[in-house]
Write a protein that holds these residues in place. Structure first.
Motif, mmCIF file in Angstrom:
data_model
loop_
_atom_site.group_PDB
_atom_site.id
_atom_site.type_symbol
_atom_site.label_atom_id
_atom_site.label_comp_id
_atom_site.label_asym_id
_atom_site.label_seq_id
_atom_site.Cartn_x
_atom_site.Cartn_y
_atom_site.Cartn_z
ATOM 1 N N THR A 231 1.046 -1.476 0.286
ATOM 2 C CA THR A 231 -0.137 0.025 -0.083
ATOM 3 C C THR A 231 0.380 1.296 -0.114
ATOM 4 O OG1 THR A 231 -1.738 -0.830 1.200
ATOM 5 C CG2 THR A 231 -1.631 1.245 1.437
ATOM 6 N N CYS A 232 0.398 1.980 -0.742
ATOM 7 C CA CYS A 232 1.197 3.627 -0.697
ATOM 8 C C CYS A 232 -0.028 4.593 -0.803
ATOM 9 C CB CYS A 232 1.631 3.831 -2.037
ATOM 10 S SG CYS A 232 3.813 2.662 -2.649
ATOM 11 N N PHE A 233 0.194 5.467 0.400
ATOM 12 C CA PHE A 233 -1.047 6.342 0.230
ATOM 13 C C PHE A 233 -0.266 7.876 -0.558
ATOM 14 C CE2 PHE A 233 -1.059 3.162 4.146
ATOM 15 C CZ PHE A 233 -2.516 3.446 4.611
ATOM 16 N N THR A 234 -1.405 8.436 -0.764
ATOM 17 C CA THR A 234 -0.840 10.460 -0.827
ATOM 18 C C THR A 234 -1.370 10.759 -0.199
ATOM 19 O OG1 THR A 234 -0.874 8.878 -3.703
ATOM 20 C CG2 THR A 234 -1.609 11.482 -2.894
ATOM 21 N N VAL A 235 -1.258 11.687 0.675
ATOM 22 C CA VAL A 235 -2.284 12.373 1.499
ATOM 23 C C VAL A 235 -2.263 13.830 0.899
ATOM 24 C CG1 VAL A 235 -1.804 13.595 4.001
ATOM 25 C CG2 VAL A 235 -0.694 11.159 3.109
ATOM 26 N N VAL A 236 -3.109 14.406 0.955
ATOM 27 C CA VAL A 236 -3.757 15.690 0.607
ATOM 28 C C VAL A 236 -4.316 16.403 1.664
ATOM 29 C CG1 VAL A 236 -4.727 14.956 -1.644
ATOM 30 C CG2 VAL A 236 -6.496 14.676 0.383
ATOM 31 N N ASN A 237 -4.653 18.028 1.507
ATOM 32 C CA ASN A 237 -4.818 18.809 2.447
ATOM 33 C C ASN A 237 -6.377 18.906 2.239
ATOM 34 O OD1 ASN A 237 -4.769 20.205 0.601
ATOM 35 N ND2 ASN A 237 -3.195 21.950 1.339
ATOM 36 N N SER A 239 -7.705 21.273 0.400
ATOM 37 C CA SER A 239 -8.160 21.746 -0.613
ATOM 38 C C SER A 239 -7.935 20.122 -2.036
ATOM 39 C CB SER A 239 -7.027 22.786 -1.175
ATOM 40 O OG SER A 239 -7.572 24.024 -0.679
ATOM 41 N N LEU A 240 -7.735 19.604 -1.079
ATOM 42 C CA LEU A 240 -7.102 18.745 -1.897
ATOM 43 C C LEU A 240 -6.382 18.814 -2.808
ATOM 44 C CD1 LEU A 240 -10.457 17.188 -3.377
ATOM 45 C CD2 LEU A 240 -9.251 16.482 -1.168
ATOM 46 N N LYS A 241 -5.114 19.008 -2.612
ATOM 47 C CA LYS A 241 -4.261 19.325 -2.738
ATOM 48 C C LYS A 241 -2.679 18.266 -2.399
ATOM 49 C CE LYS A 241 0.151 23.016 -3.375
ATOM 50 N NZ LYS A 241 0.660 24.147 -3.350
ATOM 51 N N THR A 242 -2.156 17.837 -3.056
ATOM 52 C CA THR A 242 -0.536 16.805 -2.181
ATOM 53 C C THR A 242 -0.049 17.090 -1.409
ATOM 54 O OG1 THR A 242 -1.585 15.624 -4.330
ATOM 55 C CG2 THR A 242 -0.122 14.957 -2.799
ATOM 56 N N VAL A 243 0.201 16.602 -0.211
ATOM 57 C CA VAL A 243 1.691 17.499 0.975
ATOM 58 C C VAL A 243 2.076 15.525 0.983
ATOM 59 C CG1 VAL A 243 -0.628 19.335 1.351
ATOM 60 C CG2 VAL A 243 -0.594 16.641 2.871
ATOM 61 N N ALA A 244 1.834 15.131 0.763
ATOM 62 C CA ALA A 244 2.635 14.018 1.100
ATOM 63 C C ALA A 244 2.874 12.981 0.375
ATOM 64 C CB ALA A 244 2.864 13.293 2.567
ATOM 65 N N SER A 245 3.431 11.872 0.700
ATOM 66 C CA SER A 245 3.161 10.450 -0.121
ATOM 67 C C SER A 245 4.155 9.595 0.730
ATOM 68 C CB SER A 245 3.528 10.770 -1.588
ATOM 69 O OG SER A 245 3.439 8.781 -2.023
ATOM 70 N N ILE A 246 2.909 8.962 1.828
ATOM 71 C CA ILE A 246 3.464 7.519 2.467
ATOM 72 C C ILE A 246 3.304 6.408 1.974
ATOM 73 C CG2 ILE A 246 3.858 6.962 4.811
ATOM 74 C CD1 ILE A 246 1.743 9.404 5.774
ATOM 75 N N THR A 247 4.806 5.245 1.946
ATOM 76 C CA THR A 247 4.343 4.105 0.860
ATOM 77 C C THR A 247 4.357 2.818 3.150
ATOM 78 O OG1 THR A 247 6.426 3.359 1.846
ATOM 79 C CG2 THR A 247 6.542 4.666 -0.339
ATOM 80 N N GLU A 248 4.365 2.024 2.659
ATOM 81 C CA GLU A 248 3.545 1.253 3.725
ATOM 82 C C GLU A 248 5.332 0.360 4.552
ATOM 83 O OE1 GLU A 248 1.701 -3.609 4.345
ATOM 84 O OE2 GLU A 248 1.745 -2.485 2.307
ATOM 85 N N THR A 249 6.344 0.768 3.675
ATOM 86 C CA THR A 249 7.336 0.828 4.503
ATOM 87 C C THR A 249 7.208 2.032 5.521
ATOM 88 O OG1 THR A 249 8.656 -0.395 2.990
ATOM 89 C CG2 THR A 249 9.749 -0.740 4.389
ATOM 90 N N GLU A 250 7.133 3.149 4.472
ATOM 91 C CA GLU A 250 7.050 4.597 5.565
ATOM 92 C C GLU A 250 6.702 4.630 7.183
ATOM 93 O OE1 GLU A 250 9.461 7.664 2.038
ATOM 94 O OE2 GLU A 250 6.637 7.263 2.233
ATOM 95 N N LEU A 251 5.465 3.483 6.815
ATOM 96 C CA LEU A 251 4.706 4.024 7.709
ATOM 97 C C LEU A 251 5.098 3.185 9.276
ATOM 98 C CD1 LEU A 251 1.580 4.403 8.947
ATOM 99 C CD2 LEU A 251 1.163 2.663 7.428
ATOM 100 N N MET A 252 5.529 1.873 8.469
ATOM 101 C CA MET A 252 5.951 1.334 9.732
ATOM 102 C C MET A 252 7.193 1.957 10.684
ATOM 103 S SD MET A 252 4.160 -1.250 9.472
ATOM 104 C CE MET A 252 2.849 -0.370 9.107
ATOM 105 N N GLU A 253 7.991 2.645 9.787
ATOM 106 C CA GLU A 253 9.348 3.662 10.230
ATOM 107 C C GLU A 253 8.323 4.565 11.777
ATOM 108 O OE1 GLU A 253 12.089 2.713 10.944
ATOM 109 O OE2 GLU A 253 12.188 0.944 9.860
ATOM 110 N N LEU A 254 7.098 5.389 11.013
ATOM 111 C CA LEU A 254 6.741 6.628 11.552
ATOM 112 C C LEU A 254 5.851 5.701 12.933
ATOM 113 C CD1 LEU A 254 4.879 7.912 8.409
ATOM 114 C CD2 LEU A 254 6.568 9.252 9.778
ATOM 115 N N LEU A 255 5.284 4.719 12.865
ATOM 116 C CA LEU A 255 4.762 3.910 14.352
ATOM 117 C C LEU A 255 5.967 3.899 14.603
ATOM 118 C CD1 LEU A 255 2.228 1.079 12.225
ATOM 119 C CD2 LEU A 255 1.530 3.449 13.697
ATOM 120 N N LYS A 256 7.098 2.972 14.709
ATOM 121 C CA LYS A 256 8.072 3.247 15.177
ATOM 122 C C LYS A 256 8.525 4.461 16.387
ATOM 123 C CE LYS A 256 10.154 -0.788 13.618
ATOM 124 N NZ LYS A 256 10.687 -0.943 12.150
#
Length: 276
Positions: A231-237, A239-256
């Motif tokens: 899974t890859c997440f496209t994060v929007v604000n 205004s539906l403007k893309t502000v970030a992109s988070i991959t599943e691997t990056e999410l695991m690091e964020l949870l740590k």
């Protein structure tokens, strides 16, 4: 606990079980090292022991071999000890508890309850035919069955007047807690998904792209993950403007490194403040 048991005259039993558990874990360690995995620590606990290390990319076959190494070591020790009885029958008086301790340790650990060795074997075996996340849920069912069974044995022993076996009660509580309380931030479950992805990568892996608002928390993103795809997440604000992109691997690091209740927007602000 050791001091209390020794004070009540159980020094020999403590020595036998402590040796049995240590040899059990050393067998896990030897197999893991031979398969190329890094070991960090060995932790003794009241109900057993735990081997810690870098098993993030463990393959299903390796996981089964590592898990079975401990019980197999106990069975070999028990068989060798019984063989010694044939040569030196008098040794039975001193070694009968060695056989019982090793057989009990092997049998208990082979229960298909996670995180016992049998549960790890079941998880790895199920993962061959289904995604790790679904396999993990299947294995937890065994825990919910085993916990009341041991509680029933504890009550039955009291009712029949056989003995008050607190071991059954402690095992019941241990299994229930291990099954009911999820791992911190679901890290262990996701680690196994990472291993599943590593195995599938050579044959091609389906990617799921999900659009999410930056007001969602990390735990909400975690619940959207699926063992069937990466899974890859496209994060929007707003205004539906893309502000970030988070991959599943990056999410695991964020949870740590962050609380599961932290929002993506809060993480973005922290990173912006920390940047020079």
């Amino acid at each position: 606990m050791l001091i209390l048991l020794i004070a009540f005259g159980h020094f020999y039993d403590c020595a036998v079980y402590l040796t049995t558990i240590v040899l059990h874990e050393l067998a896990h360690a030897e197999m893991a090292t031979r398969l190329g995995y890094t070991l960090d620590s060995f932790v003794l606990m009241p109900y057993g022991a735990s081997l810690c290390g870098d098993f993030e990319c463990v393959r299903s076959k390796d996981e089964i071999l590592i898990a079975l190494a401990g019980p197999l070591c106990n069975i070999i020790i028990a068989v060798v000890t019984v063989a010694v009885w044939w040569i030196f029958p008098a040794s039975y008086v001193f070694t009968d508890r060695v056989v019982f301790a090793n057989l009990f340790t092997a049998a208990f650990n082979l229960l298909p309850v996670f995180p016992l060795d049998g549960g790890r074997v079941a998880l790895a075996a199920f993962s061959v035919f289904m995604p790790r996340q679904r396999a993990y849920r299947r294995v937890r069912i065994f825990g919910y069955i085993a916990s009341p069974l041991f509680a029933g044995l504890f009550v039955l022993a009291i009712v029949l007047g056989v003995t008050v076996n607190f071991s059954f009660a402690l095992i019941s509580v241990f299994i229930f807690v291990s099954t009911a309380v999820p791992d911190k931030s679901s890290t262990y479950r996701r680690v196994y998904d990472m291993a599943y992805f590593s195995e599938r990568l050579g044959r091609g892996l389906k990617v799921s792209q999900i659009l999410v608002p930056d007001t969602l928390t990390l735990i909400q993103l975690d619940r959207m993950l699926s063992g069937n795809c990466y899974t890859c997440f496209t994060v929007v604000n707003e205004s539906l403007k893309t502000v970030a992109s988070i991959t599943e691997t990056e999410l695991m690091e964020l949870l740590k490194n962050h609380s599961p209740l932290t929002t993506i927007k809060e993480i973005g602000k922290k990173q912006k403040n920390q940047s020079p």
